[in-house]
Design a protein around this motif. Sequence first.
Motif, mmCIF file in Angstrom:
data_model
loop_
_atom_site.group_PDB
_atom_site.id
_atom_site.type_symbol
_atom_site.label_atom_id
_atom_site.label_comp_id
_atom_site.label_asym_id
_atom_site.label_seq_id
_atom_site.Cartn_x
_atom_site.Cartn_y
_atom_site.Cartn_z
ATOM 1 N N GLN A 1 0.869 -1.176 0.000
ATOM 2 C CA GLN A 1 0.000 0.000 0.000
ATOM 3 C C GLN A 1 0.908 1.229 0.000
ATOM 4 O O GLN A 1 1.657 1.467 0.938
ATOM 5 C CB GLN A 1 -0.895 -0.011 1.237
ATOM 6 N N ILE A 2 0.844 2.008 -1.094
ATOM 7 C CA ILE A 2 1.706 3.166 -1.235
ATOM 8 C C ILE A 2 0.886 4.423 -0.988
ATOM 9 O O ILE A 2 -0.126 4.670 -1.659
ATOM 10 C CB ILE A 2 2.350 3.211 -2.640
ATOM 11 N N ARG A 3 1.342 5.225 -0.035
ATOM 12 C CA ARG A 3 0.592 6.404 0.377
ATOM 13 C C ARG A 3 1.020 7.633 -0.421
ATOM 14 O O ARG A 3 2.197 7.823 -0.713
ATOM 15 C CB ARG A 3 0.814 6.669 1.869
ATOM 16 N N THR A 4 0.034 8.450 -0.767
ATOM 17 C CA THR A 4 0.310 9.768 -1.314
ATOM 18 C C THR A 4 -0.722 10.725 -0.740
ATOM 19 O O THR A 4 -1.740 10.313 -0.168
ATOM 20 C CB THR A 4 0.235 9.813 -2.860
ATOM 21 N N GLU A 5 -0.458 12.005 -0.894
ATOM 22 C CA GLU A 5 -1.395 13.027 -0.433
ATOM 23 C C GLU A 5 -1.421 14.150 -1.446
ATOM 24 O O GLU A 5 -0.370 14.692 -1.814
ATOM 25 C CB GLU A 5 -0.967 13.551 0.940
ATOM 26 N N VAL A 6 -2.622 14.480 -1.908
ATOM 27 C CA VAL A 6 -2.791 15.547 -2.895
ATOM 28 C C VAL A 6 -3.108 16.841 -2.162
ATOM 29 O O VAL A 6 -4.076 16.916 -1.398
ATOM 30 C CB VAL A 6 -3.916 15.214 -3.887
ATOM 31 N N VAL A 7 -2.273 17.843 -2.380
ATOM 32 C CA VAL A 7 -2.443 19.158 -1.762
ATOM 33 C C VAL A 7 -3.015 20.095 -2.815
ATOM 34 O O VAL A 7 -2.409 20.309 -3.865
ATOM 35 C CB VAL A 7 -1.101 19.700 -1.235
#
Length: 220
Positions: free
Chosen positions: A136-142
């Motif tokens: 599970q690869i985490r990212t966050e869109v700002v």
Amino acid sequence: MKKLITLFCFPLCLLFAGLVPAAVASEGKAPEVLIRDVTNEVLEIVRTDPALRSGDTRRVIELAEALVLPHFDFRRMTMLAVGRDWREATPEQQGRLIEAFRTLLVRTYANAFTQYRDERVVFPPSRYAATDTRVQIRTEVVRPGAQPIGIDYMLEKGEQGWKVFDVVVAGVSLVTNYRSSFTQEIRNGGIDGLIRSLEARNSSLADEQGLGTTGVARAS
């Protein structure tokens, strides 16, 4: 459902716009490095490609069909979306379900490319062992003026390398989000009823977007 579709547009745009060039260049990299490189490259494509910026559906569909589909495990995605009823489908029905769901995803999110310009993606640490084959690869869109959106990419490593089998946006799984509607369709009309429903939705989207039956946009 409309709100969830909007949330899912961004991660699918990142993957639908040009995964192959980054994947080839990143062969042998850890999955989080692959996702980071793909994301950064595709954001640049979305921002600068004149056809995408002008809303050219033909360009979007061609990119998705030619470059992205080999990097998604659509069989697994369809199995997850259909749930336990998958076991009741014949091989022929399973094949039609996979094709119809794949087409639905591509056509549903095709026009979302033109909506993104100023997003920035950050990459929190993803924890997994070197021997893991499912990660599970985490990212966050700002986004300017809005709360960040957490996006997790679920990948599995098989004989053909890492493939995406789900995207989780703000804690909501893309494939399981479809499960309740799929289950209801099956209850109403069986597996064939679900297939007919998906194919009808795809036909409607094709008409709206000026696409042929193959999913490639028709010349105007």
